[in-house]
Design a protein around this motif. Structure first.
Motif, mmCIF file in Angstrom:
data_model
loop_
_atom_site.group_PDB
_atom_site.id
_atom_site.type_symbol
_atom_site.label_atom_id
_atom_site.label_comp_id
_atom_site.label_asym_id
_atom_site.label_seq_id
_atom_site.Cartn_x
_atom_site.Cartn_y
_atom_site.Cartn_z
ATOM 1 N N LYS A 147 -74.519 -43.778 22.354
ATOM 2 C CA LYS A 147 -74.292 -42.859 21.227
ATOM 3 C C LYS A 147 -75.536 -42.724 20.337
ATOM 4 O O LYS A 147 -75.497 -42.029 19.320
ATOM 5 C CB LYS A 147 -73.136 -43.363 20.340
ATOM 6 N N GLY A 148 -76.582 -43.443 20.672
ATOM 7 C CA GLY A 148 -77.817 -43.356 19.891
ATOM 8 C C GLY A 148 -77.747 -44.076 18.547
ATOM 9 O O GLY A 148 -78.530 -43.800 17.632
ATOM 10 N N VAL A 149 -76.830 -45.029 18.441
ATOM 11 C CA VAL A 149 -76.671 -45.768 17.175
ATOM 12 C C VAL A 149 -77.755 -46.830 17.050
ATOM 13 O O VAL A 149 -78.041 -47.554 18.006
ATOM 14 C CB VAL A 149 -75.274 -46.445 17.119
ATOM 15 N N LYS A 150 -78.357 -46.900 15.865
ATOM 16 C CA LYS A 150 -79.389 -47.924 15.634
ATOM 17 C C LYS A 150 -79.010 -48.879 14.499
ATOM 18 O O LYS A 150 -79.356 -50.039 14.510
ATOM 19 C CB LYS A 150 -80.725 -47.252 15.301
ATOM 20 N N LYS A 151 -78.309 -48.332 13.514
ATOM 21 C CA LYS A 151 -77.951 -49.150 12.339
ATOM 22 C C LYS A 151 -76.455 -49.030 12.105
ATOM 23 O O LYS A 151 -75.921 -47.913 12.050
ATOM 24 C CB LYS A 151 -78.727 -48.658 11.124
ATOM 25 N N ILE A 152 -75.789 -50.195 11.965
ATOM 26 C CA ILE A 152 -74.329 -50.212 11.821
ATOM 27 C C ILE A 152 -73.975 -50.814 10.461
ATOM 28 O O ILE A 152 -74.384 -51.942 10.148
ATOM 29 C CB ILE A 152 -73.685 -51.040 12.945
ATOM 30 N N ILE A 153 -73.209 -50.053 9.696
ATOM 31 C CA ILE A 153 -72.774 -50.546 8.378
ATOM 32 C C ILE A 153 -71.321 -50.998 8.503
ATOM 33 O O ILE A 153 -70.415 -50.190 8.710
ATOM 34 C CB ILE A 153 -72.901 -49.450 7.306
ATOM 35 N N THR A 154 -71.102 -52.306 8.401
ATOM 36 C CA THR A 154 -69.745 -52.848 8.514
ATOM 37 C C THR A 154 -69.072 -52.840 7.145
ATOM 38 O O THR A 154 -69.750 -52.837 6.106
ATOM 39 C CB THR A 154 -69.774 -54.288 9.055
ATOM 40 N N VAL A 155 -67.722 -52.891 7.163
ATOM 41 C CA VAL A 155 -67.002 -52.841 5.880
ATOM 42 C C VAL A 155 -66.031 -54.007 5.694
ATOM 43 O O VAL A 155 -65.344 -54.077 4.684
ATOM 44 C CB VAL A 155 -66.245 -51.502 5.714
ATOM 45 N N ASP A 156 -65.950 -54.902 6.680
ATOM 46 C CA ASP A 156 -65.059 -56.066 6.498
ATOM 47 C C ASP A 156 -65.708 -57.304 7.112
ATOM 48 O O ASP A 156 -66.566 -57.191 7.996
ATOM 49 C CB ASP A 156 -63.697 -55.807 7.163
ATOM 50 N N PRO A 157 -65.307 -58.484 6.669
ATOM 51 C CA PRO A 157 -65.988 -59.710 7.108
ATOM 52 C C PRO A 157 -65.807 -60.037 8.585
ATOM 53 O O PRO A 157 -66.735 -60.555 9.222
ATOM 54 C CB PRO A 157 -65.370 -60.803 6.232
ATOM 55 N N HIS A 158 -64.646 -59.777 9.146
ATOM 56 C CA HIS A 158 -64.399 -60.165 10.546
ATOM 57 C C HIS A 158 -65.266 -59.342 11.503
ATOM 58 O O HIS A 158 -65.815 -59.875 12.468
ATOM 59 C CB HIS A 158 -62.904 -60.037 10.868
ATOM 60 N N THR A 159 -65.381 -58.050 11.205
ATOM 61 C CA THR A 159 -66.223 -57.192 12.031
ATOM 62 C C THR A 159 -67.691 -57.566 11.851
ATOM 63 O O THR A 159 -68.448 -57.651 12.828
ATOM 64 C CB THR A 159 -66.005 -55.718 11.624
ATOM 65 N N HIS A 160 -68.075 -57.809 10.630
ATOM 66 C CA HIS A 160 -69.477 -58.164 10.370
ATOM 67 C C HIS A 160 -69.843 -59.459 11.092
ATOM 68 O O HIS A 160 -70.897 -59.562 11.724
ATOM 69 C CB HIS A 160 -69.697 -58.294 8.863
ATOM 70 N N ASN A 161 -68.943 -60.416 11.032
ATOM 71 C CA ASN A 161 -69.179 -61.687 11.708
ATOM 72 C C ASN A 161 -69.291 -61.488 13.224
ATOM 73 O O ASN A 161 -70.209 -62.009 13.868
ATOM 74 C CB ASN A 161 -68.035 -62.652 11.396
ATOM 75 N N ALA A 162 -68.360 -60.719 13.782
ATOM 76 C CA ALA A 162 -68.374 -60.503 15.238
ATOM 77 C C ALA A 162 -69.681 -59.829 15.660
ATOM 78 O O ALA A 162 -70.327 -60.259 16.627
ATOM 79 C CB ALA A 162 -67.177 -59.658 15.655
ATOM 80 N N LEU A 163 -70.090 -58.818 14.936
ATOM 81 C CA LEU A 163 -71.303 -58.094 15.325
ATOM 82 C C LEU A 163 -72.558 -58.957 15.200
ATOM 83 O O LEU A 163 -73.471 -58.853 16.027
ATOM 84 C CB LEU A 163 -71.448 -56.802 14.504
#
Lengths: 294, 386
Positions: A147-163
């Motif tokens: 998808k051409g994604v380079k920067k990901i902005i997370t909004v919750d702790p569980h997702t941020h931790n997983a990434l």
């Protein structure tokens, strides 16, 4: 009170669902993406919800069925019936839009993957399915690349931790950043709240001072106690244990809510799982910070 | 409110602030903890060498030293040393509990008494320990009073704690004097001198190590430190992070009792034990040491601080883990010594434990590793993606 669920069987359910839907539970993708109206599709910087705020209020229904399942197939018809109520979705959508608005006020206009947005795999990681999580991480990294994604902005702790854990399993150059690192408060607020920290933000991801700083700058007075809201002492809400043993999860939530009630009847949380887990037990008002300071 | 909730909340509110106070007032403790971690890692990186050195050092002091692989070997050696029809006093050894030593000695026809107050209480109640250094923490003072009323008399549910302690003290003093054998664990063992360090507050360990004619110390190999200087640090760090600083007693034992009072020629025995035996225990530790993640668990110094910061322990406490190992550290140790992965499944990665661990063990990460092992063992293959 000490009966661990059949975790291997639950693992099969999760992996099967992730194969089919890129979600741990069968969910109508419109439920996940319905909050976003004007965001451009994709782009190199995206906001990444992992459908956490949207679907979390309905997860409790799945958890109640888990102890009695002998086969994941039994669960599937039930699962399709479960979805968040309108008011739950309205609340989740408002939170996400508030976050986008705060990002835009900081000069960031993120894209969004809409119904193509996959789940992060956090539940696999947190239950201990490390190998499965690693494999899933590879798939998601490929998907982001496509998808051409380079920067990901997370909004919750569980997702941020997983990434942030993906790199242990797959080499990538994605930039992972949490919205709390990018925004300022946008609303002045008066009054007192106490706070329930996210375990992951506070003790694993180094974001505790970020959101506390935003809260205090907004004008809120936080009611604290070293034994209840200290970095070493603030307890888990119990949510991550839901799939393992719901009774223990609820007992932890009950203990936590009782402690917090001693400080204030108004409670701030920073995680959608904490909100859902503590809500039945906390006698007072619970709000996500994104409902209050943005 | 359940009695567990009452008991554990009282303990948390007593213990947690005390540790903060100790660390504030004695800032050198944190430096000692860092040094201790490094010294322990040095041993774990060269475990075989240090086990050999320790065994030889004990023999150089006139003691006997053994290395055992499992419960059965440990019981056989202790059984041979103790024999039958003896009075044995035990000074709170969790490794002895892990190896079933008390019950084995009783089955041989010995009279065996736990002498640590908490251990004595759970022995009387026939219950498993609920905390690594405070084994009777699940009992309220009222339930202790009731138990002692039934077993020893002289106190009841409404008695003062001091009076309860006095009743046990009177009962056990007689046992110390008559005991043939004393069995302890070890907080630390110095490889270079073969010395055993034990930290305590009650005086029961001092009695146990000195009054009987035979002293047996049983300890896991992870308790070895390179030198006596390193080993001396451990009791300070352990007691500080347990919130019991300064400790009332630190006991150092290097072989059987000795004297050099005649011509400065050191001879053994003197007034204390005639025999000293050290039993070094593997029981899963050596295998764990070969796994880079699990190895971290072997750094644990059993201060029990992680228990009091853990929401799962607070919620379910004394039924979480395989006795004597409970709490976050116990979820790691239940796997190391019993191969049990179930306690690890209950980790909610709250992370408080890693924040307060003096050895800086990332306990949630170790438990995550054990979860993964459990979910994929016994023929459970990795779940595949399409």
């Amino acid at each position: 009170m000490y009966h661990v669920n059949n975790l291997s069987e639950i693992g099969k359910i999760l992996v099967d669902n992730l194969n089919r839907y890129y979600m741990p539970f069968p969910v109508d993708k419109k439920v996940c993406s319905g909050w976003a109206k004007d965001l451009h599709r994709g782009g190199d910087t995206i906001i990444y919800t992992s459908c956490m705020y949207q679907i979390e209020p309905a997860v409790g229904m799945f958890l109640k069925f888990l102890p009695s399942i002998s086969s994941f197939k039994v669960l599937m018809p039930l699962a399709r019936l479960v979805k968040p109520s309108k008011s739950q979705l309205d609340r989740a959508y408002k939170i996400l839009n508030n976050i986008v608005e705060a990002l835009e006020k900081s000069g960031i206009k993120p894209g969004y993957l809409y119904e193509e947005e996959p789940y992060s795999g956090a539940i696999l990681l947190e239950m201990g399915f490390l190998e499965e999580f690693g494999e899933y991480a590879k798939k998601i990294v490929s998907l982001f690349r496509e998808k051409g994604v380079k920067k990901i902005i997370t909004v919750d702790p569980h997702t941020h931790n997983a990434l942030t854990r993906y790199q242990e399993f797959v080499k990538h150059d994605l930039e992972i950043v949490n919205y709390l690192e990018l925004v300022n408060y946008t609303k002045k607020v008066e009054g007192e709240f106490t706070i329930h920290d996210s375990c992951l933000y506070s003790r694993f991801l180094g974001l505790r001072e970020k959101y506390r700083g935003l809260i205090e700058k907004s004008g809120i007075k936080l009611v604290e106690d070293e034994m209840i809201t200290g970095k070493d002492t603030s307890s888990c809400c119990g949510g991550p244990l839901g799939p393992v043993d719901l009774k223990v999860s609820e007992k932890i939530a009950e203990n936590r809510a009782k402690d917090l009630e001693k400080l204030s009847k108004r409670l701030l949380v920073v995680c959608p799982i904490c909100y859902v887990t503590l809500s039945p037990h906390f006698k007072g008002e619970i709000m996500d910070i994104a409902e209050v300071i943005f | 409110m359940l009695s567990w909730d009452i008991a554990v909340n009282r303990a948390i509110n007593n213990a947690v602030p005390k540790v903060y106070k100790v660390l504030r007032e004695h800032p050198y403790i944190e430096e000692l903890a860092k040094r201790l971690r490094e010294a322990k890692l040095e041993v774990l990186n060269n475990l075989e060498k240090y086990v050999e050195e320790t065994l030889q050092s004990v023999k150089n002091n006139g003691g006997n030293a053994y290395y055992v692989h499992d419960e059965k070997e440990a019981q056989e050696i202790v059984g041979k040393i103790v024999g039958k029809g003896k009075i044995v006093v035990m000074g709170k050894s969790m490794v002895a509990y892990e190896l079933g030593i008390r019950k084995y000695l009783e089955s041989l026809g010995n009279e065996v008494w736990e002498t640590d107050l908490g251990e004595f209480l759970i022995q009387q109640a026939n219950e498993p320990p609920s905390h690594i250094i405070a084994p009777a923490i699940h009992m309220t003072k009222e339930s202790v009073g009731k138990l002692l009323k039934e077993k020893l008399g002289g106190v009841d549910e409404n008695s003062k704690v001091e009076d309860m302690v006095a009743v046990v003290r009177k009962f056990l003093r007689d046992k110390f004097v008559k005991a043939d054998v004393g069995i302890t664990g070890a907080n630390a063992i110095a490889a270079d001198t073969g010395s055993v360090l034990l930290v305590e507050n009650e005086g029961n360990i001092r009695f146990t190590t000195v009054a009987p004619q035979i002293h047996i110390a049983i300890a896991g190999v992870e308790k070895i430190l390179p030198t006596l200087a390193d080993a001396m640090i451990e009791p300070l760090v352990q007691s500080a992070y347990a919130g019991l600083y300064p400790p009332t007693y630190v006991n150092l034992t290097s072989g059987p009792s000795s004297t050099a009072d005649i011509e400065h020629n050191r001879v053994r025995p003197a007034h204390g034990p005639k025999e000293f035996h050290l039993i070094l225990v593997d029981n899963g530790r050596v295998k764990a040491n070969k796994d880079n993640v699990l190895r971290e668990a072997l750094l644990c110094i059993r201060c029990g601080r992680c228990h009091f910061h853990c929401p799962i322990y607070r919620a379910i406490g004394n039924i979480w883990g395989d006795p004597p190992y409970s709490g976050p550290m116990g979820a790691m140790w239940s796997y190391i010594v019993k191969g049990d992965t179930k306690p690890a499944m209950y980790c909610a990665h709250s992370g408080n434990c890693k924040e307060v661990c003096p050895m800086r063990i990332n306990i949630p990460r170790v438990l995550e590793h054990i979860k993964n092992l459990g979910l994929h063992s016994q023929g459970k293959d990795k779940l595949d993606y399409k």
